[in-house]
Design an enzyme around this catalytic site. Structure first.
Site, mmCIF file in Angstrom:
data_model
loop_
_atom_site.group_PDB
_atom_site.id
_atom_site.type_symbol
_atom_site.label_atom_id
_atom_site.label_comp_id
_atom_site.label_asym_id
_atom_site.label_seq_id
_atom_site.Cartn_x
_atom_site.Cartn_y
_atom_site.Cartn_z
ATOM 1 N N PHE A 8 -10.697 4.342 13.331
ATOM 2 C CA PHE A 8 -11.771 3.302 13.700
ATOM 3 C C PHE A 8 -10.670 1.992 13.061
ATOM 4 C CE2 PHE A 8 -15.587 5.622 14.893
ATOM 5 C CZ PHE A 8 -15.079 6.870 14.687
ATOM 6 N N THR A 47 -17.209 10.475 -8.352
ATOM 7 C CA THR A 47 -18.314 9.779 -8.795
ATOM 8 C C THR A 47 -19.114 10.494 -7.558
ATOM 9 O OG1 THR A 47 -16.424 9.263 -6.871
ATOM 10 C CG2 THR A 47 -16.804 8.090 -9.413
ATOM 11 N N HIS A 57 -9.096 13.660 -3.773
ATOM 12 C CA HIS A 57 -9.293 11.917 -3.829
ATOM 13 C C HIS A 57 -7.667 12.067 -4.768
ATOM 14 C CE1 HIS A 57 -10.226 7.913 -5.128
ATOM 15 N NE2 HIS A 57 -11.269 8.104 -3.669
ATOM 16 N N ASP A 66 -7.186 1.490 7.355
ATOM 17 C CA ASP A 66 -6.564 1.273 5.948
ATOM 18 C C ASP A 66 -4.816 1.335 5.595
ATOM 19 O OD1 ASP A 66 -8.319 2.230 5.208
ATOM 20 O OD2 ASP A 66 -8.553 0.618 3.142
ATOM 21 N N GLU A 117 -18.701 9.615 1.934
ATOM 22 C CA GLU A 117 -18.114 10.507 1.109
ATOM 23 C C GLU A 117 -18.579 11.530 -0.231
ATOM 24 O OE1 GLU A 117 -14.223 8.730 -1.152
ATOM 25 O OE2 GLU A 117 -15.394 8.323 -2.531
HETATM 26 N N1 UDP Z 1 -13.953 -0.365 8.908
HETATM 27 C C1 UDP Z 1 -13.777 -0.872 10.058
HETATM 28 N N2 UDP Z 1 -14.039 -2.091 9.647
HETATM 29 C C2 UDP Z 1 -14.835 -2.196 9.046
HETATM 30 C C3 UDP Z 1 -14.903 -1.469 7.280
HETATM 31 C C4 UDP Z 1 -14.906 -0.538 8.129
HETATM 32 O O1 UDP Z 1 -13.331 -0.258 10.955
HETATM 33 O O2 UDP Z 1 -15.308 -4.107 8.655
HETATM 34 C C5 UDP Z 1 -13.549 1.713 9.054
HETATM 35 C C6 UDP Z 1 -11.503 2.020 8.919
HETATM 36 O O3 UDP Z 1 -11.326 2.874 9.411
HETATM 37 C C7 UDP Z 1 -11.752 2.047 7.246
HETATM 38 C C8 UDP Z 1 -13.516 2.491 7.296
HETATM 39 O O4 UDP Z 1 -14.035 2.467 8.312
HETATM 40 O O5 UDP Z 1 -10.368 2.510 7.458
HETATM 41 C C9 UDP Z 1 -13.447 2.883 6.018
HETATM 42 O O6 UDP Z 1 -13.780 2.111 5.409
HETATM 43 P P1 UDP Z 1 -12.809 1.098 4.026
HETATM 44 O O7 UDP Z 1 -11.387 1.367 4.215
HETATM 45 O O8 UDP Z 1 -12.951 -0.377 3.911
HETATM 46 O O9 UDP Z 1 -13.344 1.729 2.329
HETATM 47 P P2 UDP Z 1 -12.860 2.684 1.365
HETATM 48 O O10 UDP Z 1 -11.082 3.580 1.791
HETATM 49 O O11 UDP Z 1 -11.641 0.691 1.000
HETATM 50 O O12 UDP Z 1 -13.170 2.874 0.499
HETATM 51 C C1 GAL Z 2 -12.112 4.584 -4.606
HETATM 52 C C2 GAL Z 2 -12.348 4.162 -3.053
HETATM 53 C C3 GAL Z 2 -13.766 4.965 -2.253
HETATM 54 C C4 GAL Z 2 -14.162 5.743 -3.040
HETATM 55 C C5 GAL Z 2 -13.866 5.673 -4.495
HETATM 56 C C6 GAL Z 2 -14.923 7.263 -4.920
HETATM 57 O O1 GAL Z 2 -10.806 4.542 -4.989
HETATM 58 O O2 GAL Z 2 -11.830 2.814 -2.848
HETATM 59 O O3 GAL Z 2 -13.394 4.072 -0.958
HETATM 60 O O4 GAL Z 2 -13.443 6.225 -2.888
HETATM 61 O O5 GAL Z 2 -12.926 5.130 -5.342
HETATM 62 O O6 GAL Z 2 -14.929 6.608 -7.218
HETATM 63 MN MN MN Z 3 -10.338 2.476 3.036
#
Ligand code: UDP
Ligand code: GAL
Ligand code: MN
Length: 319
Positions: free
Chosen positions: A86, A210, A198, A178, A268
């Protein structure tokens, strides 16, 4: 009609009846005479990490599989791996590296169908796909909260599998955008239900995971429970199993929303709840989703896939 005939008929009816639309092909793990590879050892293996869970599911680390052998086995199965990603809002900036690196490392030599969901199809970069790799772009509506984008993936995945993937794919992986590939991610990762450990919690005791800790949420897990902490940034498995996972998480999130509660780490948290009571049949070590390419840990001999550095305030539509 003699007994034999009636029991045979019965069997056929049962088979037709239980055959799910998404049935996994099962050819067994076949090799061939004359195929040469290194002898596996009964005695030597990784000693610094566990490579099997307490319910006897493998945990995949460098040094636990023979790529030559496992590629040979799976080549015979003529598989298609659906892969969803996405990229909404500013996350389209991650697509080029994600796709280009995937084409270097992800299921090279196997059939891959990427399904890319975005609110801006025009922002999708042109990336040359390898042999038998194809990319389908799907337009989806923009959303104002990143949490809704992230959680909304479960619903879109459920519908994709249910409505389109039967007969089109065998396995599916759902990956954050990302991210970037740096090493092989291939058929060693395949299984009925696959979770990725994780990268921040593989050394932590379960009470520090978490997980959602408020009993009001359906993602709640008590301090005395839990196997591993799984990332929501990568998971997969057979169509049937991932359909059940996504449907369950989507339903649980809807009930939470109706009760005005959102789990601490969104989908998650629900994924972790799901994996606690529906044990994954294969686990991927944090090699399959690392913190960032510059971070190290003694157990990580190779980084295959990693989050890339991002400034959340820059890319997310809301805090
Ligand atoms: N995502 C997106 N646009 C946004 C926010 C999230 O497309 O504005 C999608 C993207 O695929 C991203 C995923 O949702 O990799 C999960 O969000 P994010 O990576 O920010 O979460 P994190 O890994 O930082 O917890
Ligand atoms: C961070 C991650 C989040 C979530 C969290 C859980 O490192 O960016 O997406 O997985 O850990 O504690
Ligand atoms: Mn991410």
């Amino acid at each position: 009609m003699n007994n034999n005939q009636s029991s045979c008929k019965q069997k056929i009816i049962e088979r037709v009846h239980i055959k799910p639309k998404w049935k996994l092909k099962n050819y067994g793990l076949r090799s061939s005479p004359g195929f040469v590879y290194q002898q596996p050892s009964v005695l030597i293996g990784r000693t610094d990490v566990a490579s099997v869970t307490s319910w006897l599911a493998p945990i995949v680390w460098e040094g636990t599989f023979d790529a030559t052998l496992i590629d040979f086995i799976y080549k015979k199965q003529n598989l298609t791996i659906a892969t969803t990603v996405f990229a909404l809002g500013k996350y389209t900036r991650f697509l080029k590296d994600f796709l280009e690196s995937a084409e270097q490392h992800y299921f090279v030599g196997f059939r891959v169908h990427y399904y890319l969901f975005t609110d801006q199809p025009e922002a999708v970069p042109e990336v040359k796909m390898g042999e038998n790799h194809i990319l389908t772009i799907r337009k989806v509506p923009s959303l104002n909260r990143w949490q809704d984008i992230s959680m909304g993936r479960m619903d879109i995945l459920e519908k994709l599998i249910e409505n389109e993937l039967a007969g089109e794919a065998d396995y599916i992986f759902c990956l954050d955008v990302d991210t970037k590939f740096y090493g092989r991610w291939s058929v060693e990762s395949l299984g009925r239900l696959v979770g990725v450990i994780h990268p921040w919690f593989f050394e932590a005791p379960r009470h520090l995971f978490t997980y959602e800790r408020r009993p009001e949420s359906l993602a709640y897990i008590s301090e005395g429970e839990g196997d591993y902490y799984f990332t929501g940034a990568a998971f997969g498995g057979s169509l049937e199993d991932v359909l059940h996972l996504t449907k369950t998480c989507r339903e649980q999130m809807n009930i939470d929303a109706a009760n005005s509660i959102e789990a601490v780490w969104h989908e998650e948290s629900h994924l972790n709840k799901y994996f606690l009571y529906n044990k994954p049949s294969k686990l991927l070590s944090p090699e399959y989703l690392w913190r960032n390419i510059n971070a190290g840990a003694s157990q990580i001999k190779t980084i295959r896939f990693s989050h890339v550095a991002k400034n959340n305030a820059d890319v997310r539509p809301n805090p």
